[in-house]
Structures are given as structure tokens and as C-alpha cells.
Design an enzyme around this catalytic site. Sequence first.
Site, PDB file in Angstrom:
ATOM      1  N   LYS A  38       0.813  -1.143   0.007  1.00  0.00           N
ATOM      2  CA  LYS A  38      -0.026   0.086   0.144  1.00  0.00           C
ATOM      3  C   LYS A  38       0.895   1.319  -0.151  1.00  0.00           C
ATOM      4  O   LYS A  38       2.176   1.061   0.098  1.00  0.00           O
ATOM      5  CB  LYS A  38      -0.890  -0.101   1.169  1.00  0.00           C
ATOM      6  CG  LYS A  38      -0.319  -0.029   2.564  1.00  0.00           C
ATOM      7  CD  LYS A  38      -1.431  -0.134   3.629  1.00  0.00           C
ATOM      8  CE  LYS A  38      -0.895   0.221   5.092  1.00  0.00           C
ATOM      9  NZ  LYS A  38      -1.577   0.052   6.045  1.00  0.00           N
ATOM     10  N   HIS A 154      10.063 -18.582  18.643  1.00  0.00           N
ATOM     11  CA  HIS A 154       9.984 -17.252  18.064  1.00  0.00           C
ATOM     12  C   HIS A 154       8.787 -16.545  18.665  1.00  0.00           C
ATOM     13  O   HIS A 154       7.717 -17.362  19.254  1.00  0.00           O
ATOM     14  CB  HIS A 154       9.884 -17.444  16.504  1.00  0.00           C
ATOM     15  CG  HIS A 154      11.051 -17.710  15.796  1.00  0.00           C
ATOM     16  ND1 HIS A 154      11.585 -19.041  15.593  1.00  0.00           N
ATOM     17  CD2 HIS A 154      11.700 -16.875  15.069  1.00  0.00           C
ATOM     18  CE1 HIS A 154      12.767 -18.870  14.959  1.00  0.00           C
ATOM     19  NE2 HIS A 154      12.716 -17.814  14.750  1.00  0.00           N
ATOM     20  N   HIS A 155       8.761 -15.307  18.321  1.00  0.00           N
ATOM     21  CA  HIS A 155       7.649 -14.543  18.610  1.00  0.00           C
ATOM     22  C   HIS A 155       6.382 -14.903  17.759  1.00  0.00           C
ATOM     23  O   HIS A 155       6.525 -15.711  16.903  1.00  0.00           O
ATOM     24  CB  HIS A 155       7.773 -13.038  18.030  1.00  0.00           C
ATOM     25  CG  HIS A 155       8.003 -12.938  16.670  1.00  0.00           C
ATOM     26  ND1 HIS A 155       7.258 -12.694  15.565  1.00  0.00           N
ATOM     27  CD2 HIS A 155       9.229 -13.226  16.021  1.00  0.00           C
ATOM     28  CE1 HIS A 155       7.652 -12.670  14.437  1.00  0.00           C
ATOM     29  NE2 HIS A 155       8.935 -13.045  14.545  1.00  0.00           N
ATOM     30  N   LYS A 158       5.072 -14.927  13.777  1.00  0.00           N
ATOM     31  CA  LYS A 158       5.816 -15.678  12.805  1.00  0.00           C
ATOM     32  C   LYS A 158       4.616 -16.338  12.106  1.00  0.00           C
ATOM     33  O   LYS A 158       3.907 -17.135  12.623  1.00  0.00           O
ATOM     34  CB  LYS A 158       6.864 -16.363  13.404  1.00  0.00           C
ATOM     35  CG  LYS A 158       7.570 -16.859  12.141  1.00  0.00           C
ATOM     36  CD  LYS A 158       9.245 -17.508  12.730  1.00  0.00           C
ATOM     37  CE  LYS A 158       9.976 -18.170  11.788  1.00  0.00           C
ATOM     38  NZ  LYS A 158      10.062 -17.428  10.515  1.00  0.00           N
TER      39      LYS A 158
HETATM   40  N1  LIG Z   1      16.820 -14.222   7.540  1.00  0.00           N
HETATM   41  C1  LIG Z   1      16.838 -13.749   8.670  1.00  0.00           C
HETATM   42  O1  LIG Z   1      17.782 -13.537   9.311  1.00  0.00           O
HETATM   43  C2  LIG Z   1      15.363 -13.166   9.390  1.00  0.00           C
HETATM   44  C3  LIG Z   1      14.395 -13.366   8.379  1.00  0.00           C
HETATM   45  N2  LIG Z   1      13.126 -13.003   9.030  1.00  0.00           N
HETATM   46  C4  LIG Z   1      11.828 -13.284   7.980  1.00  0.00           C
HETATM   47  O2  LIG Z   1      11.774 -12.000   7.262  1.00  0.00           O
HETATM   48  C5  LIG Z   1      10.453 -11.966   6.921  1.00  0.00           C
HETATM   49  C6  LIG Z   1       9.862 -10.836   7.483  1.00  0.00           C
HETATM   50  O3  LIG Z   1       9.861 -10.798   8.849  1.00  0.00           O
HETATM   51  P1  LIG Z   1       9.034  -9.615   9.925  1.00  0.00           P
HETATM   52  O4  LIG Z   1       9.984  -8.414   9.483  1.00  0.00           O
HETATM   53  O5  LIG Z   1       9.309 -10.163  11.130  1.00  0.00           O
HETATM   54  O6  LIG Z   1       7.538  -9.502   9.362  1.00  0.00           O
HETATM   55  P2  LIG Z   1       6.541  -8.321   9.252  1.00  0.00           P
HETATM   56  O7  LIG Z   1       5.341  -8.831   9.213  1.00  0.00           O
HETATM   57  O8  LIG Z   1       7.211  -7.484  10.509  1.00  0.00           O
HETATM   58  O9  LIG Z   1       7.063  -7.675   7.929  1.00  0.00           O
HETATM   59  C7  LIG Z   1       6.759  -8.092   6.860  1.00  0.00           C
HETATM   60  C8  LIG Z   1       6.468  -6.804   5.848  1.00  0.00           C
HETATM   61  O10 LIG Z   1       5.986  -7.391   4.643  1.00  0.00           O
HETATM   62  C9  LIG Z   1       5.054  -6.405   3.861  1.00  0.00           C
HETATM   63  N3  LIG Z   1       4.440  -6.996   2.920  1.00  0.00           N
HETATM   64  C10 LIG Z   1       3.418  -8.059   2.975  1.00  0.00           C
HETATM   65  N4  LIG Z   1       2.967  -8.056   1.511  1.00  0.00           N
HETATM   66  C11 LIG Z   1       3.555  -7.328   0.991  1.00  0.00           C
HETATM   67  C12 LIG Z   1       3.813  -6.928  -0.505  1.00  0.00           C
HETATM   68  N5  LIG Z   1       2.773  -7.727  -1.244  1.00  0.00           N
HETATM   69  N6  LIG Z   1       4.382  -6.265  -1.047  1.00  0.00           N
HETATM   70  C13 LIG Z   1       5.351  -5.729  -0.351  1.00  0.00           C
HETATM   71  N7  LIG Z   1       5.392  -5.712   0.975  1.00  0.00           N
HETATM   72  C14 LIG Z   1       4.460  -6.702   1.711  1.00  0.00           C
HETATM   73  C15 LIG Z   1       4.093  -6.132   5.219  1.00  0.00           C
HETATM   74  O11 LIG Z   1       3.488  -4.928   5.067  1.00  0.00           O
HETATM   75  C16 LIG Z   1       5.168  -5.889   6.347  1.00  0.00           C
HETATM   76  O12 LIG Z   1       5.802  -4.630   6.456  1.00  0.00           O
HETATM   77  C17 LIG Z   1       9.640 -13.485   7.707  1.00  0.00           C
HETATM   78  O13 LIG Z   1       9.700 -14.383   6.548  1.00  0.00           O
HETATM   79  C18 LIG Z   1      10.778 -13.706   8.515  1.00  0.00           C
HETATM   80  O14 LIG Z   1      10.620 -15.142   8.645  1.00  0.00           O
HETATM   81  C19 LIG Z   1      12.987 -12.449   9.964  1.00  0.00           C
HETATM   82  C20 LIG Z   1      13.866 -12.135  10.771  1.00  0.00           C
HETATM   83  C21 LIG Z   1      15.438 -12.548  10.431  1.00  0.00           C
HETATM   84  O1  LIG Z   2      10.504 -14.733  11.572  1.00  0.00           O
HETATM   85  C1  LIG Z   2      11.501 -14.519  12.397  1.00  0.00           C
HETATM   86  O2  LIG Z   2      11.501 -13.539  13.263  1.00  0.00           O
HETATM   87  C2  LIG Z   2      12.738 -15.019  12.108  1.00  0.00           C
HETATM   88  N1  LIG Z   2      12.629 -15.907  10.974  1.00  0.00           N
HETATM   89  C3  LIG Z   2      13.900 -16.467  10.565  1.00  0.00           C
HETATM   90  C4  LIG Z   2      13.649 -18.222  10.410  1.00  0.00           C
HETATM   91  O3  LIG Z   2      12.408 -18.522   9.956  1.00  0.00           O
HETATM   92  O4  LIG Z   2      14.449 -18.830  10.855  1.00  0.00           O
HETATM   93  C5  LIG Z   2      14.895 -16.185  10.962  1.00  0.00           C
HETATM   94  C6  LIG Z   2      15.190 -15.747  12.750  1.00  0.00           C
HETATM   95  O5  LIG Z   2      14.903 -17.117  13.206  1.00  0.00           O
HETATM   96  C7  LIG Z   2      13.860 -14.759  12.852  1.00  0.00           C
END
Ligand SMILES: NC(=O)C1=CN([C@@H]2O[C@H](COP(=O)(O)OP(=O)(O)OC[C@H]3O[C@@H](n4cnc5c(N)ncnc54)[C@H](O)[C@@H]3O)[C@@H](O)[C@H]2O)C=CC1
Ligand SMILES: O=C(O)C1=N[C@H](C(=O)O)C[C@H](O)C1
EC number: 1.17.1.8
Length: 265
Positions: A38, A154-155, A158
Site C-alpha cells: 500500500k 519465535h515471537h 511468525k
Molecule cells: N533471514 C533472517 O535473518 C530473518 C528473516 N526473517 C524473515 O523475514 C520475513 C519478514 O519478517 P518480519 O519483518 O518479522 O515480518 P513483518 O510482518 O514485520 O514484515 C513483513 C512486511 O512485508 C510487508 N508485505 C506484505 N505483503 C507485501 C507485498 N505484497 N508487497 C510488499 N510488502 C509486503 C508487510 O507490509 C510488512 O511490512 C519473514 O519471512 C521472517 O521469517 C525475520 C527475521 C530474520
Molecule cells: O520470523 C522471524 O522472526 C525469523 N525468521 C527466520 C527463520 O525463520 O529462521 C530467522 C530468525 O529465526 C527470525
Amino acid sequence: MSEVKIVIAGARGRMGSEAVKLVEETEHFQLVGVIDHKNEGMRLNELEGFTADVPIYTDIDKCFFETNPDVLIDLTTPEIGKVHTKKALQNGVRPVVGTTGFSEKDLNELQQLTEEKGIGAIIAPNFAIGAILMMKFSQIAAKYFQDVEIIEQHHDQKLDAPSGTGIKTAEMISAVREEKQQGHPDEKEIIEGARGANLNGIRLHSVRLPGLIAHQEVLFGGDGQTLKIRHDSYNRASFMSGVKLAVENVMKIDLLVYGLENIIE
Ligand SMILES: NC(=O)C1=CN([C@@H]2O[C@H](COP(=O)(O)OP(=O)(O)OC[C@H]3O[C@@H](n4cnc5c(N)ncnc54)[C@H](O)[C@@H]3O)[C@@H](O)[C@H]2O)C=CC1
Ligand SMILES: O=C(O)C1=N[C@H](C(=O)O)C[C@H](O)C1
């Protein structure tokens, strides 16, 4: 290193907003736009909590056409993350993907597309250096301990379970140990799911609670002993040095790298 032009998808999210800060604070990175579902036509600094004066796009093709980025950082949801990663590769933009929940089929498709396009791509289920070490240490331990279970916590916001990190850890362990069905051969689940998910005989247990961020324990058992390897992320800043490393590295490679352990020594 010359300046890297970056677009972030999911910039308003928990991880995305931290990534915006990282890009703004890094001298050789330039944020050129963000992708949202959005707020089309607005500037990011019109939204509360942001200072970056860059356009917000809901159309990824338009975003790539108008901003001409080198790298897309995707931190969205499993479904949309896949679409974004494909679109990036098709547009010659190098993806750095932190989004988790991709299937093996998705990863294979993305690998094939990366090969066709001949540009770099990094998909990292966990960007925290401590978590990468936890996975590496677990892989070493698995050579000596065949019995292992993974407990990830996790929180409760997720979307995917088990976590990407849990799956990657089980895959790394599977690569070095013979498949083994653990526990009693006649064990029965009185309540379905009691023994957790099963990846090549490795049990994965997912805990979801408010108050948690991202935590994982890899628990090994042997004769008269156990070994626990644990990592905790207490905030999302813990992931950012890995995001920076991934952006820098994706500019130097021309293949898909799945997991940061493949680019740190
Ligand atoms: N690789 C890593 O180290 C980590 C990976 N993650 C992963 O990152 C992802 C995001 O996690 P969070 O930030 O906690 O989630 P979140 O829910 O806070 O953020 C996701 C964002 O994606 C946006 N979104 C949803 N649909 C969309 C679309 N069609 N176009 C553009 N944006 C869109 C949402 O508005 C939101 O701002 C998850 O898959 C999580 O598992 C999270 C933490 C660490
Ligand atoms: O959703 C999260 O927060 C996280 N996602 C990643 C995962 O699925 O492993 C990385 C981290 O654990 C946080």
C-alpha cells in the site's frame, strides 16, 4: 567498493525497517525505493518513523524500471517473497532474501532462474552471525552424535513453522549424518504433533510466544551425555551485519547461494 543501489521490499516490517536504517547508515549503500502493498505514490519519509526520502511502489516492475537498483532486499512473506525474487532475477536485479518459508521446489526454481540469468542471488534463512555459527557447530557435532532434536522459539507473529533456520539446521545436519529414525521404534503420538516435524528423521519443535524474538537450541544425546548448542537473537539489529555482508557479496557472485554459511570463512 562502488555504491550499491538498493530497493527494500517489506520496509515497514520488523526486519525491513531495521534494514532501511542499515542502508541509510552504510556509506556505500544507497536506498533508491521501497516496495509495499500500500502507500503507492507516497515517499517513505511521509510515514511515521522513517527519514529516507525515497518513493514507495506497489508495482515491483515499475519500481525496478524507475529506480534501476543493483539489489533487492526482500523481507516480506513466503508467498510474496517468491514472486519478488523471481521478478528481481528477471529484471537483472540481484536478490538478497531473508524471507523464510520457501519450499525445496521454490528454491530449485530460483536456482534454475539464477543460472539462466547469470547473476548473483543470496537466500539466507538467518542473517545473524551467531546463528550461522550455531548451525556450523551443530553440523560438526552431528558427526559425533547421531541423535538430535531441534527446538526453535519465535515471537507469535511468525507465519511459517518450522522456522527457516530450523529447516536449514536440519538440512546441514542431514548432509553429514546417516538418516536415523530416533526415539523408540514403537513410539506412538497420543496427541498428533507431540514429536514435532520430521526432516530426515530429525525432530523439529516450534514454540511461538509473545515476548520471544528468535531462539534455537540444537540438542544432541549420546550415552550418558547431552550437548546443547543455543543461539538467541534479542533484537532485529542482530541480523543486520549479515544483511550488509550479503549485499556486498551478492555483487561479486553469479550463482545462487542458499545460506550465509557459504560466504563466511
Ligand atoms: N533471514 C533472517 O535473518 C530473518 C528473516 N526473517 C524473515 O523475514 C520475513 C519478514 O519478517 P518480519 O519483518 O518479522 O515480518 P513483518 O510482518 O514485520 O514484515 C513483513 C512486511 O512485508 C510487508 N508485505 C506484505 N505483503 C507485501 C507485498 N505484497 N508487497 C510488499 N510488502 C509486503 C508487510 O507490509 C510488512 O511490512 C519473514 O519471512 C521472517 O521469517 C525475520 C527475521 C530474520
Ligand atoms: O520470523 C522471524 O522472526 C525469523 N525468521 C527466520 C527463520 O525463520 O529462521 C530467522 C530468525 O529465526 C527470525
